[in-house]
Write an enzyme that holds these catalytic residues in place. Structure first.
Site, PDB file in Angstrom:
ATOM      1  N   HIS A 447     -26.693 -10.069   4.149  1.00  0.00           N
ATOM      2  CA  HIS A 447     -25.619 -10.703   4.938  1.00  0.00           C
ATOM      3  C   HIS A 447     -24.301 -10.700   4.154  1.00  0.00           C
ATOM      4  CE1 HIS A 447     -28.653 -12.524   7.732  1.00  0.00           C
ATOM      5  NE2 HIS A 447     -29.386 -12.461   6.623  1.00  0.00           N
ATOM      6  N   SER A 568       0.361   4.217  -3.029  1.00  0.00           N
ATOM      7  CA  SER A 568       1.050   3.773  -1.819  1.00  0.00           C
ATOM      8  C   SER A 568       2.489   4.264  -1.872  1.00  0.00           C
ATOM      9  CB  SER A 568       1.018   2.247  -1.759  1.00  0.00           C
ATOM     10  OG  SER A 568       2.045   1.761  -0.930  1.00  0.00           O
ATOM     11  N   LYS A 574      -0.468  -0.051  -6.063  1.00  0.00           N
ATOM     12  CA  LYS A 574      -1.697   0.225  -5.327  1.00  0.00           C
ATOM     13  C   LYS A 574      -2.481   1.413  -5.878  1.00  0.00           C
ATOM     14  CE  LYS A 574      -3.215  -1.192  -1.920  1.00  0.00           C
ATOM     15  NZ  LYS A 574      -2.856  -0.981  -0.528  1.00  0.00           N
ATOM     16  N   GLU A 581     -12.826   6.057   2.099  1.00  0.00           N
ATOM     17  CA  GLU A 581     -12.400   5.566   3.417  1.00  0.00           C
ATOM     18  C   GLU A 581     -12.439   6.715   4.417  1.00  0.00           C
ATOM     19  OE1 GLU A 581      -8.805   2.866   3.263  1.00  0.00           O
ATOM     20  OE2 GLU A 581      -8.836   3.627   1.218  1.00  0.00           O
TER      21      GLU A 581
END
Ligand code: AS1
Length: 751
Positions: A447, A568, A574, A581
């Site tokens: 979970h 970024s 970043k 992804e």
């Protein structure tokens, strides 16, 4: 590149900004924007000026349109009907022809290729590719392949015994049927024969001489004849897939079972030779012509209805299928000659012509014409232009309906082999990663809440197991699809005395398909392949999700190297784990491809329907996406490090040893439900005291329940907890070490 410290305290390399995205300029030679992983992913800016995928999917191929818009090619006059004149008449045959061989010299045009998925997913330049390949080879030099756990008699392109297994008598159907000519019919269940590239005679496809697409260190040594199962007696662990296969072998000496021992790893280690040498060829040159409205044989009055579908997807289809189509034509011509349907002289002329066409395609000089509806029409018509009358006999006893599905089955066979190889690469990367962190304990989650401590290698090997099942599904799919439709003709077969068994054997199919209507109707093999791809994509996507999560500041459990991170355009601090992804994102299209073909097929009446032409784009797309995902995952796995300190410092949180404490009480004779309750109260005590279970004194514990004794501390703390796991397949150190060793052996990783 200079090294700078990031706000997260990680060293980072300054990267060159791309001139093609926000930076303007569109210089494709420049490094891609913020993206050191430019070898794998196209920078968004690179899409500019190109047609979007969705557009090109549903319209005339952009290359065709670009070419005609630019006026870069000569427009062909509209031709009335392929069947009447597209087959040129040479040597005074009876066809009414326009002799294309006498047409004006074609202008050369070198328009950019259609933007392929590959270019979206990994816009590599040749130089980068070579350099990367060299680096990969160097990295893998350390791996010495070991023989497979499961071995099988060797096969080589020049060894005909494998092909012999594909003959009717060797297929061992459960209830062999006998055909009118006395042959054993195709088996009711698939024979698992290892395919070898067809090479009928001098003119057979050239794969035997083609260099292996796999680096030498990935190829297993040839295996010893008669040696079947080397590890079963020693009780070594095998993958579920291999165990299943071994059981089959153990139970019978039949040929199909023996060949089924070829596991996914065997395919990856010793892949069957490909029909194609397509990686070497130049892209298809498509000639822009006004497309003929083929559904009316091209001679109808021009109308609007259906016009948007008239641009045949020649380029994409040709790029993928030409080699298989030529292979089928070669085998078909040889069969026609052997059965006396054409003369040996005609066969030789046809084969010679096919050789020439193959060379032209490989050299990028073949002109794919959009007025010739598909890859089959293009090749056949070009053959007639080249060699004349004999080529007009090639279409004897075949139809495009059985041609296309045969091509596709061959294509799927090759594609599966490529995916199996990439799966193995990723498995190896994961096992190597696991080997670096043998003792590292990480929190296990259910979970997404802290649950129990696990060893990191245990987690990484869980991915390896899933990939093994993905491979197994593909192997099964390959076995099931490896039956030959050629000779089914349009749908009903033929009244001519063809030899479908020879055709099947020469194309290295297990056997001919038994029912000609089924042979041209179904695309269940495509569905099965796309379904297997989709399940693999689910797995890859989940790994992507987990690693993205772990790379977050909140977890901080892993750090991707700069080579697999992006920055970024606005936030200088970043460091994004983009590749994973994108792996997660790519899964969407793989599922979409499956849905497309499912929907495509669901309403079709039996036999061939033109709708089926739409199966190719999703099929090709799915394979390209999955290959790319696997490649990216492998590279990512090779370029991440787990942050041991950060992970260790996080371990006290979450009472990960609570369940082990319950097991302790069970060992003391306390019923589990009671143990559960006692440990619950112990944890509550820890919460009130703001401490760990291991920090409670014995008095504290006894205050919860008198059953606790001094030995309880051997169960508390994550290290102790992990060491208490002993069940088969658990996260206990002994179990995990053994599993890791087994996987290293199975994957051929030297110690
Ligand atoms: N048009 C046709 N098949 C085309 C099959 C190839 C097509 N490009 C595809 O990709 O599905 N079928 C004709 C027979 C034929 O052209 O061979 C029919 O059944 O009427």
């Amino acid at each position: 590149m200079s090294t700078v410290a990031t706000p997260r305290g990680r060293s980072s390399q300054r990267r060159t900004r791309c001139k093609c995205a926000g930076g303007g300029g569109g210089d494709r030679a420049a490094a891609c924007c913020f993206n050191p992983l430019r070898s794998l992913f196209r920078c968004p800016g690179r899409g500019r000026g190109r047609r979007s995928r969705s557009r090109s999917r549903h319209t005339t191929p952009s290359k065709v349109r670009d070419a005609s818009v630019a006026g870069g090619v000569e427009q062909q006059s509209e031709e009335p009907s392929f069947f009447v004149y597209a087959m040129p008449n040479q040597g005074g045959g009876d066809g009414v022809t326009a002799d294309h061989s006498k047409k004006k010299k074609k202008k050369k045009h070198s328009k950019p290729r259609l933007p392929s998925i590959r270019s979206c997913f990994r816009g590599k330049k040749n130089k980068e590719r070579k350099a990367n390949a060299a680096a990969v080879v160097a990295r893998r030099q350390a791996l010495t392949p070991a023989p497979s756990l499961v071995t099988h008699p060797p096969h080589s392109p020049s060894t005909p015994e494998k092909t012999q297994a594909a003959t009717p008598s060797a297929t061992q159907p459960p209830s062999p049927a006998v055909t009118e000519d006395g042959r054993t019919n195709s088996p009711a269940t698939p024979n698992r024969i290892i395919p070898v590239t067809p090479r009928p005679g001098k003119h057979s496809t050239s794969s035997a001489s083609a260099p292996s697409p796999f680096p030498p260190q990935w190829q297993q040594p040839k295996q010893v004849e008669g040696l079947e199962i080397v590890e079963v007696a020693t009780g070594e662990r095998l993958s579920a897939h291999d165990v299943g296969l071994i059981e089959m072998v153990g139970s019978s000496a039949d040929v199909s079972a023996e060949s089924s021992v070829k596991s996914s790893l065997d395919y990856a280690n010793d892949p069957p030779q490909q029909l194609t040498v397509s990686s070497k060829r130049k892209p298809a040159v498509v000639k822009a012509t006004e497309p003929t409205r083929v559904w009316l044989n091209g001679n109808a009055v021009k109308g609007k209805a259906g016009e948007r579908f008239t641009g045949p997807p020649v380029a994409g289809e040709a790029d993928e299928l030409w080699a298989h189509d030529i292979a089928c034509s070669r085998v078909h011509a040889v069969m026609l000659a052997e059965t006396g349907l054409i003369t040996a002289g005609d066969k030789d002329i046809i084969l010679e012509g096919l050789d020439q066409i193959e060379k032209l395609i490989q050299d990028g000089k073949f002109e794919w014409r959009t007025d010739r509806e598909d890859v089959h029409m293009n090749i056949e018509a070009a053959l007639i232009e080249k060699v004349g009358e004999p080529a007009k006999k090639l279409h004897t006893a075949r139809s495009r309906n059985d041609q296309i599905v045969t091509d596709l089955r061959l294509w799927c066979r090759d594609a599966i082999d490529k995916i199996l190889f990439r799966i193995k690469q990723f498995q190896v990367s994961l096992v190597l990663l696991a080997s670096k962190y043998v003792d590292l304990i990480v929190p296990g989650y259910t979970h997404l809440q802290r649950a129990q401590p696990v060893l990191l290698p245990h987690l990484l090997l869980s991915y390896v197991e899933q990939l093994e099942r993905d491979a197994g599904r593909l192997v099964n799919c390959r076995e099931r699809l490896n039956f030959c439709p050629l000779g089914a003709c349009a749908l009903a077969g033929t009244g001519l005395p063809i030899d479908r068994f020879k055709t099947a054997k020469d194309l290295k199919f297990t056997a001919p398909m038994k029912n000609s209507i089924d042979a041209v109707s179904d695309r269940d093999f495509v569905l099965e392949f796309l379904a297997a791809n989709s399940i693999a994509a689910v797995h890859l996507s989940r790994i992507g999700e987990e690693w993205v999560l772990w790379a977050s500041e909140e977890f901080g459990f892993l750090t991707p190297s700069d080579s697999v991170s992006t920055g970024s355009s606005i936030m200088p601090q970043k460091k994004n784990p983009d590749p994973m992804e994108l792996v997660r994102g790519k899964s969407a299209r793989v599922f979409g491809d499956l849905m497309t073909v499912l929907t495509l097929c669901k309403g079709l009446p039996q036999a061939y329907n033109r709708d089926l032409q739409e199966d190719k784009e999703p099929l090709f797309d799915s394979v390209k996406a999955v290959l790319g995902m696997l490649e990216v995952c492998t590279e990512f796995a090779q370029n991440i490090s787990f942050n041991s300190k950060r992970i260790q410092s996080s371990l006290p949180a979450g009472y990960l040893d609570a369940t082990t404490l319950a097991d302790y009480l069970v060992k003391k004779g306390v019923p589990f439900r009671t143990s559960h309750e006692i440990v619950g109260r112990s944890v509550a005590l820890c919460v009130s005291k703001n401490c760990q279970l291991a920090e409670l004194g014995l008095d504290d514990l006894k205050s919860v329940h008198p059953v606790f004794e001094g030995d309880v501390y051997e169960y508390l703390g994550v290290e102790n907890a992990v060491n208490k796991f002993i069940s088969y397949g658990s996260t206990g150190s002994e179990q995990v070490k053994k599993q890791l060793e087994d996987w290293r052996t199975q994957l051929g990783i030297s110690s």
